[in-house]
Motif scaffolding. Structure first.
Motif, PDB file in Angstrom:
ATOM      1  N   GLU A 112       0.965  -1.082  -0.052  1.00  0.00           N
ATOM      2  CA  GLU A 112       0.108  -0.013  -0.039  1.00  0.00           C
ATOM      3  C   GLU A 112       0.898   1.461  -0.203  1.00  0.00           C
ATOM      4  OE1 GLU A 112      -3.161   0.042   2.505  1.00  0.00           O
ATOM      5  OE2 GLU A 112      -3.417  -2.165   2.673  1.00  0.00           O
ATOM      6  N   VAL A 113       1.449   1.733  -1.162  1.00  0.00           N
ATOM      7  CA  VAL A 113       2.194   2.705  -1.275  1.00  0.00           C
ATOM      8  C   VAL A 113       1.303   3.988  -1.142  1.00  0.00           C
ATOM      9  CG1 VAL A 113       3.793   3.754  -2.939  1.00  0.00           C
ATOM     10  CG2 VAL A 113       3.817   1.352  -2.754  1.00  0.00           C
ATOM     11  N   SER A 150      -0.598   7.363  -1.726  1.00  0.00           N
ATOM     12  CA  SER A 150      -0.542   8.164  -3.232  1.00  0.00           C
ATOM     13  C   SER A 150      -0.160   9.696  -3.090  1.00  0.00           C
ATOM     14  CB  SER A 150      -2.304   8.386  -3.474  1.00  0.00           C
ATOM     15  OG  SER A 150      -2.188   8.861  -4.685  1.00  0.00           O
ATOM     16  N   TYR A 174       1.570   2.232  -8.410  1.00  0.00           N
ATOM     17  CA  TYR A 174       2.396   2.375  -7.105  1.00  0.00           C
ATOM     18  C   TYR A 174       3.822   2.724  -7.582  1.00  0.00           C
ATOM     19  CZ  TYR A 174       4.143  -2.138  -8.592  1.00  0.00           C
ATOM     20  OH  TYR A 174       4.966  -3.364  -9.367  1.00  0.00           O
ATOM     21  N   ASN A 186       4.347   6.488  -7.575  1.00  0.00           N
ATOM     22  CA  ASN A 186       4.292   6.893  -6.236  1.00  0.00           C
ATOM     23  C   ASN A 186       5.640   6.653  -5.419  1.00  0.00           C
ATOM     24  OD1 ASN A 186       1.836   8.193  -6.154  1.00  0.00           O
ATOM     25  ND2 ASN A 186       0.742   6.409  -5.991  1.00  0.00           N
TER      26      ASN A 186
END
Length: 141
Positions: A70-71, A73, A97, A100
């Motif tokens: 879960e990078v 945003s 991802y 980001n």
């Protein structure tokens, strides 16, 4: 690197590390070895160093597929003259991802201005790694 922009850190470990640094990774990213490792990679001349290094470090630090990470945003656009020096299409056409992660690494610096020898280049790698190891998914190592 033949045909791919993904850098294989294990491929360059022998190049970059001396016999006294054999504690190398053991499944974890050890900050002390990254400078030597990055120098070995830069001797190979990646075409887009900021993009390639940011993605390769992230891919190496996590034991689960990058698609599961879960990078956060980052809404700010990339900095710099993107008309004259556009970002690689492999990044722009890829998953969000990756974009980001590169933005997280650059932290407002134009992508084409970073390399290991620029003022603060090594510090940027250390700061990026400190951010990555704070991701909850890093604990799954």
């Amino acid at each position: 690197m033949a045909g791919t922009s993904k850098l294989d850190f294990h491929q360059y470990a022998d190049l970059a590390l001396g016999p006294t640094q054999m504690r190398f990774f053991a499944g974890k990213c050890l900050m002390k070895t990254w400078s030597s490792l990055l120098e070995g990679i830069f001797n190979q001349g990646p075409p887009h160093p900021a993009v390639d290094v940011a993605l390769s470090i992230a891919e190496h630090c996590f034991s689960i597929p990058m698609e599961w990470i879960e990078v956060p945003s980052i809404d700010e656009p990339f900095e710099g003259d993107l008309h004259e020096l556009p970002l690689p299409s492999s990044l722009l056409d890829g998953p969000e991802y990756k974009i980001n992660l590169v933005k997280l690494f650059l932290n407002g610096l134009p992508w084409y201005e970073w390399n290991l020898e620029t003022d603060g280049g090594r510090d940027r790698v250390s700061q990026y790694m400190r951010r990555l190891i704070q991701f909850p998914e890093y604990q799954l190592m």
